[in-house]
Design a protein around this motif. Structure first.
Motif, mmCIF file in Angstrom:
data_model
loop_
_atom_site.group_PDB
_atom_site.id
_atom_site.type_symbol
_atom_site.label_atom_id
_atom_site.label_comp_id
_atom_site.label_asym_id
_atom_site.label_seq_id
_atom_site.Cartn_x
_atom_site.Cartn_y
_atom_site.Cartn_z
ATOM 1 N N THR A 119 1.174 3.888 -3.244
ATOM 2 C CA THR A 119 0.886 5.306 -3.031
ATOM 3 C C THR A 119 2.048 6.174 -3.507
ATOM 4 O OG1 THR A 119 -0.458 4.739 -1.085
ATOM 5 C CG2 THR A 119 0.282 7.027 -1.273
ATOM 6 N N GLN A 120 3.266 5.677 -3.291
ATOM 7 C CA GLN A 120 4.464 6.424 -3.682
ATOM 8 C C GLN A 120 4.715 6.341 -5.191
ATOM 9 O OE1 GLN A 120 5.734 8.017 -1.167
ATOM 10 N NE2 GLN A 120 7.484 8.983 -2.137
ATOM 11 N N PHE B 13 -2.389 5.731 3.787
ATOM 12 C CA PHE B 13 -2.378 5.147 2.450
ATOM 13 C C PHE B 13 -3.381 3.989 2.367
ATOM 14 C CE2 PHE B 13 1.107 3.520 5.002
ATOM 15 C CZ PHE B 13 0.844 2.161 5.020
ATOM 16 N N SER B 14 -3.710 3.620 1.124
ATOM 17 C CA SER B 14 -4.747 2.617 0.884
ATOM 18 C C SER B 14 -4.193 1.203 1.045
ATOM 19 C CB SER B 14 -5.302 2.784 -0.537
ATOM 20 O OG SER B 14 -6.169 1.719 -0.835
ATOM 21 N N PRO C 252 2.539 4.997 -8.084
ATOM 22 C CA PRO C 252 1.277 4.413 -8.571
ATOM 23 C C PRO C 252 1.389 3.741 -9.940
ATOM 24 C CG PRO C 252 1.180 6.811 -8.610
ATOM 25 C CD PRO C 252 2.447 6.450 -7.919
ATOM 26 N N GLY D 208 0.820 -1.215 0.000
ATOM 27 C CA GLY D 208 0.000 0.000 0.000
ATOM 28 C C GLY D 208 0.849 1.259 0.000
#
Length: 197
Positions: free
Chosen positions: A27-28, A100-101, A30, A23
């Motif tokens: 996020t960093q 973050f996801s 994509p 995750g």
């Protein structure tokens, strides 16, 4: 703790750790999400295969007779169910906290479909790895038995060769003029002993 609990906790931590790192990485970066997901999947598979393979090797070395083997399939099935359900619940809880996801899945999804995927991801490779681990241990045991039999055969050969001259010397060291007569010689010129009676 029993074996399946240790393995279940271990695989739960591996799954949660991979999902957290995945995750954060997605996020960093994509654009590299797909490659990172495959890398995370490969990491989980590697841990399962190595751990279960070592289980199979240890079990076969401890129990050379297959009838005495531990039921490692059931151990890993319990561990997989525990890891799937626990990792799903922990991941769902963590996605409420972190920025973050982690997948944005509901708790129901994590405890059903997500857990089922984790269970299969752990159990199927673990079963195969246990089988191959035992097979590898069988080959090692066969080689050791062959080497042991070879050493014993060579030892017996050397012992036999060393004792043969000693036996010959024992027979030859006796008195050359020793009396070897077993039965008394029959003199044809002698009269019948029955007639003298």
């Amino acid at each position: 703790m029993t074996g399946w609990v240790v393995r279940g906790i271990g695989m739960c931590l591996v799954n949660v750790g991979v999902r957290i790192l995945l995750g954060a990485a997605v996020t960093q970066w994509p654009l590299h999400g797909s490659q990172m997901r495959w890398l995370g999947l490969a990491t989980v598979l590697l841990v399962v295969i190595v751990w279960a393979g070592l289980d199979g090797i240890r079990d076969r070395r401890a129990n050379p007779d297959p009838d005495d083997s531990a039921d490692l399939a059931m151990v890993w099935l319990k561990a997989a169910v525990f890891a799937g359900l626990t990792a799903g619940a922990i991941t769902w809880f963590l996605q409420l906290i972190v920025d973050f996801s982690l997948g944005q899945n509901t708790l129901v999804f994590e405890l059903t479909s997500g857990a089922a995927f984790t269970i299969l991801l752990v159990f199927i490779p673990a079963t195969a790895a246990v089988f191959f681990g035992r097979m590898l241990a069988n080959r090692e045991a066969k080689k050791k038995l062959e080497e042991r039999d070879k050493v014993r055969a060579e030892h017996h050969h050397h012992v036999g060769a060393a004792s043969a001259p000693q036996q010959r010397s024992q027979w030859s060291d006796g008195d050359a003029n020793a009396d070897t007569e077993v039965f008394q010689a029959v003199d044809p010129d002698a009269g019948d002993p029955r007639k003298t009676r």
